[in-house]
Scaffold this motif. Structure first.
Motif, PDB file in Angstrom:
ATOM      1  N   UNK A  36     -30.064   3.964  -9.630  1.00  0.00           N
ATOM      2  CA  UNK A  36     -30.631   4.521 -10.858  1.00  0.00           C
ATOM      3  C   UNK A  36     -30.736   3.433 -11.924  1.00  0.00           C
ATOM      4  N   UNK A  37     -29.678   2.641 -12.089  1.00  0.00           N
ATOM      5  CA  UNK A  37     -29.684   1.564 -13.092  1.00  0.00           C
ATOM      6  C   UNK A  37     -30.784   0.555 -12.793  1.00  0.00           C
ATOM      7  N   UNK A  38     -31.017   0.281 -11.523  1.00  0.00           N
ATOM      8  CA  UNK A  38     -32.069  -0.673 -11.147  1.00  0.00           C
ATOM      9  C   UNK A  38     -33.462  -0.142 -11.487  1.00  0.00           C
ATOM     10  N   UNK A  63     -36.325   9.088 -19.474  1.00  0.00           N
ATOM     11  CA  UNK A  63     -37.054   9.304 -18.220  1.00  0.00           C
ATOM     12  C   UNK A  63     -36.090   9.325 -17.027  1.00  0.00           C
ATOM     13  N   UNK A  64     -35.109   8.432 -17.005  1.00  0.00           N
ATOM     14  CA  UNK A  64     -34.117   8.442 -15.925  1.00  0.00           C
ATOM     15  C   UNK A  64     -33.303   9.730 -15.935  1.00  0.00           C
ATOM     16  N   UNK A  65     -32.909  10.168 -17.115  1.00  0.00           N
ATOM     17  CA  UNK A  65     -32.131  11.395 -17.225  1.00  0.00           C
ATOM     18  C   UNK A  65     -32.944  12.604 -16.781  1.00  0.00           C
ATOM     19  N   UNK A 119     -18.699   4.850 -14.945  1.00  0.00           N
ATOM     20  CA  UNK A 119     -20.134   4.961 -14.639  1.00  0.00           C
ATOM     21  C   UNK A 119     -20.994   4.069 -15.522  1.00  0.00           C
ATOM     22  N   UNK A 120     -20.682   4.010 -16.818  1.00  0.00           N
ATOM     23  CA  UNK A 120     -21.508   3.218 -17.741  1.00  0.00           C
ATOM     24  C   UNK A 120     -21.513   1.739 -17.373  1.00  0.00           C
ATOM     25  N   UNK A 121     -20.471   1.266 -16.710  1.00  0.00           N
ATOM     26  CA  UNK A 121     -20.387  -0.148 -16.341  1.00  0.00           C
ATOM     27  C   UNK A 121     -21.507  -0.558 -15.389  1.00  0.00           C
ATOM     28  N   UNK A 122     -21.997   0.387 -14.607  1.00  0.00           N
ATOM     29  CA  UNK A 122     -23.048   0.081 -13.645  1.00  0.00           C
ATOM     30  C   UNK A 122     -24.409  -0.121 -14.318  1.00  0.00           C
TER      31      UNK A 122
END
Length: 169
Positions: free
Chosen positions: A65-67, A91-93, A109-112
């Motif tokens: 997701x982060x990518x 948009x991701x959310x 999770x936020x670290x990713x």
């Protein structure tokens, strides 16, 4: 947590990417290993050929997701870059229901999302903000987008309406 020993048996007919895709399709907040295995048509034990645990699979999902975060274009003003970052997060959310809740409730999770946020911070700095201001602005806007989306997901959820209280006699 990782499994000890070498996997035995034939090589699975699916990849780690297939497992991640199945989990994301089921919902980043709601997937179970049983449901992922069912979606792939394998036993839960077969998943352990490509993942170590549910947490390992959640990490892989969040990394994917982060990518997918779209970053601002170089040369944008900091205001344009900030708006683009907020829109990309939204948009991701939208694409991954439950993601806001995972980011808010899973301590790591936020670290990713550190790499795309660092890139967004640099775009803001390049657009004219100081490093500290860029960090504060991104943190504020990110927290606002995530918490607002989580609240909207609650409002969208099909919850039964409570009965009004009985009149006091």
């Amino acid at each position: 947590m990782t499994r000890l020993g070498k996997p035995t048996g034939p090589k699975p007919g699916f990849s780690r990417a297939d497992v991640v895709e199945a989990a994301l399709t089921l919902g980043v907040a709601d997937f179970t290993l049983t449901a992922v295995a069912g979606r792939l048509g394998v036993a839960v034990s077969g998943l352990y050929r490509t993942i170590a645990s549910r947490e390992d699979l959640l990490v892989a999902c969040l990394e994917q997701v982060a990518a997918e975060m779209e970053l601002s274009r170089p040369g944008a003003t900091w205001q344009e870059a900030l708006r683009a970052h907020a829109e990309s997060m939204w948009a991701l959310l939208e694409r991954y229901p439950g993601l806001a809740g995972v980011i808010m409730s899973v301590p790591w999770a936020h670290q990713l999302f550190a790499a795309p946020v660092a890139q967004a911070c640099q775009v803001l700095v390049d657009g004219g903000l100081g490093v500290e201001e860029a960090g504060v602005v991104l943190d504020f806007v990110g927290d606002t987008v995530i918490s607002t989306h989580a609240q909207i997901e609650v409002m969208r959820s099909p919850a039964g309406r409570p009965e009004p209280p009985a009149p006091f006699l």
